[in-house]
Scaffold this motif. Structure first.
Motif, PDB file in Angstrom:
ATOM      1  N   ARG A  17      29.748  14.753  34.395  1.00 25.59           N
ATOM      2  CA  ARG A  17      29.380  14.298  33.197  1.00 25.59           C
ATOM      3  C   ARG A  17      28.840  12.941  32.856  1.00 25.59           C
ATOM      4  O   ARG A  17      29.323  12.013  33.606  1.00 25.59           O
ATOM      5  N   ARG A 103      30.991  13.665  23.492  1.00 33.28           N
ATOM      6  CA  ARG A 103      32.334  13.626  23.137  1.00 33.28           C
ATOM      7  C   ARG A 103      32.824  14.783  22.533  1.00 33.28           C
ATOM      8  O   ARG A 103      34.010  15.161  22.906  1.00 33.28           O
ATOM      9  N   SER A 105      31.538  18.092  22.920  1.00 32.27           N
ATOM     10  CA  SER A 105      31.549  19.062  23.904  1.00 32.27           C
ATOM     11  C   SER A 105      32.823  18.709  24.905  1.00 32.27           C
ATOM     12  O   SER A 105      33.520  20.005  25.346  1.00 32.27           O
ATOM     13  N   GLN A 106      33.196  17.478  25.321  1.00 32.50           N
ATOM     14  CA  GLN A 106      34.237  17.247  26.097  1.00 32.50           C
ATOM     15  C   GLN A 106      35.632  17.849  25.369  1.00 32.50           C
ATOM     16  O   GLN A 106      36.472  18.279  25.938  1.00 32.50           O
ATOM     17  N   GLU A 110      38.123  20.679  26.556  1.00 28.92           N
ATOM     18  CA  GLU A 110      39.705  20.371  26.880  1.00 28.92           C
ATOM     19  C   GLU A 110      40.508  21.353  26.174  1.00 28.92           C
ATOM     20  O   GLU A 110      41.699  21.489  26.506  1.00 28.92           O
TER      21      GLU A 110
END
Length: 112
Positions: A17, A103, A105-106, A110
């Motif tokens: 990423r 940010r 998307s991450q 998670e």
């Protein structure tokens, strides 16, 4: 442009990423590239759309508009009128969009 620059950066770094700062830089670069490539088309389109409000004789069409601009307004530079202003607003806008996209998307991945 973003996807191509992203793929190149990921290959170079070996990471899965992009870091947010990389996304911001690539987003801004993509915006500058896109604005530069589409500016001539946008200038001609704007001239055609606003010609009714002008006292100048109307253009006969896209070709007439482009040729008139080339002949009477200093050559190819006429097609890039307003480019610095466009980059000033589009660059930071796309930088934020792509930076936040990474940010968010991450964060969503998670949470799963």
């Amino acid at each position: 442009a973003f996807a191509a620059l992203e793929a190149r950066a990921l290959r170079a770094s070996g990471e899965e990423r992009l870091r947010p700062s990389e996304s911001v830089a690539i987003g801004m670069s993509s915006a500058v590239l896109a604005a530069t490539l589409t500016q001539p088309i946008d200038v001609v389109k704007t001239r055609l759309m606003t010609q009714a409000a002008s006292a100048l004789p109307p253009y006969a069409g896209v070709r007439d508009c482009a040729l008139t601009m080339l002949r009477t307004e200093g050559g190819p530079a006429a097609f890039y009128a307003g480019l610095p202003q466009r980059i000033l607003y589009a660059g930071p806008l796309w930088a934020l969009q792509f930076g936040l996209n990474v940010r968010l998307s991450q964060a969503l991945v998670e949470r799963r």
